[in-house]
Design an enzyme around this catalytic site. Structure first.
Site: not given
Ligand code: KPL
Length: 295
Positions: A7, A9-10, A121, A179, A183, A187, A249, A261
């Protein structure tokens, strides 16, 4: 070391360039297996040329880091099975939880590890990656049977030298739950309200943010993740501040009309809530709304 990165990606590009810069052999695995190399620049530096997709080389890697999104884990990894000897540690780095539970039983013999990171990133185009935030990466066992072996310890040291800090975590599930909570709030809200992470600190969002954190905290308590509600709220606010200028994201996925996701973020939380019969009206609403936006 020779390291495979699945992968590009960034985050995959960040790891690939940082490892090559640190003198390691990197093998990139991209979606299109006919691509023989990738050319990518990191920040303002010259281009890195990274060999790609020679699957026969996978067996000579010391570790494989899988950086594809949770939604792509299964489709990215299953075709590699016949090329991967069971001794090679596979380290999965993605948002959300539950993606590895979908892998077929054939992976039972493989040492599987989960990672979570606060490194940030951004990939403005396919030839460029920007390291936009310095953070930490934790690696831990997917199953209780996986331990920190001497082999893995030396891999972690090399990863730490290439893109510090990288550390072993004895209870990676607890880092992943924290985490996940971040999210689950940031998100979907940023994707629905089409705002940057930092805008969620504005007063008009506070009632909703609070209810989402409360629901999430109840589930975390039920599954044995004992963190105080205050600590959880503070942590989520800290991330909103630290990433205030970023688009999450999920915001980017919706904006670029890509699948999100949500199944592995809010969807995972809702499944756990269901097991304990916890009412989750606010997360349910966000889940439905994101599903509609995806359509
Ligand atoms: O993990 C993230 C995402 O955008 O998926 C956060 C921590 C919210 C940072 O943007």
């Amino acid at each position: 070391m020779k390291i495979g990165i699945v992968g590009i990606g960034a985050l995959g590009s960040l790891w690939a360039t940082k490892l090559q810069q640190d003198g390691h052999d990197v093998l990139a695995i991209t979606r299109d297996h006919s691509q023989r190399s990738i050319s990518i620049s990191l920040d303002q530096q010259a281009k890195f040329e990274i060999p790609a997709n020679d699957l026969t080389q996978l067996s000579t890697c010391q570790a494989i880091i899988i950086t594809v999104k949770s939604t792509q884990v299964k489709q990215a990894i299953e075709p590699l099975f016949t090329y991967l000897p069971t001794k090679i540690p596979l380290i999965f780095l993605h948002n959300g939880m539950g993606a590895l539970d979908q892998l077929s039983e054939q992976w039972n013999q493989h040492p599987l590890f989960l990672a979570t990171t606060t490194q940030a990133a951004f990939k403005p185009n396919s030839q460029q990656v920007k390291h936009t935030g310095i953070g930490q990466t934790f690696i831990g066992a997917y199953r209780e049977t996986e331990k920190l072996t001497a082999q893995l310890d030396s891999i972690i040291q090399e990863l730490d030298s290439a893109l510090p800090k990288v550390m072993w975590h004895n209870h990676i599930q607890s880092a992943l739950w924290k985490k996940l909570a971040i999210n689950c709030v940031i998100n979907p809200m940023t994707a629905i309200y089409q705002c940057k992470n930092g805008e969620l600190l504005q007063s008009q969002y506070q009632t909703e943010v609070k209810s989402l954190i409360n629901e999430c905290h109840q589930v975390m308590q039920a599954v044995g993740q004992n963190q105080s509600l205050n600590d959880l709220s503070d942590r989520i606010k800290q991330v909103m501040i630290a990433t205030s200028d970023n688009f999450s994201s999920m915001h980017q996925d919706i904006h670029h009309k890509r699948p999100t996701e949500i199944e592995f973020i809010t969807g995972f939380l809702l499944k756990q809530a269901q097991r304990y019969a916890i009412d989750m009206p606010n997360h349910q609403r966000l889940f439905k709304k994101i599903k509609q936006l995806e359509k």
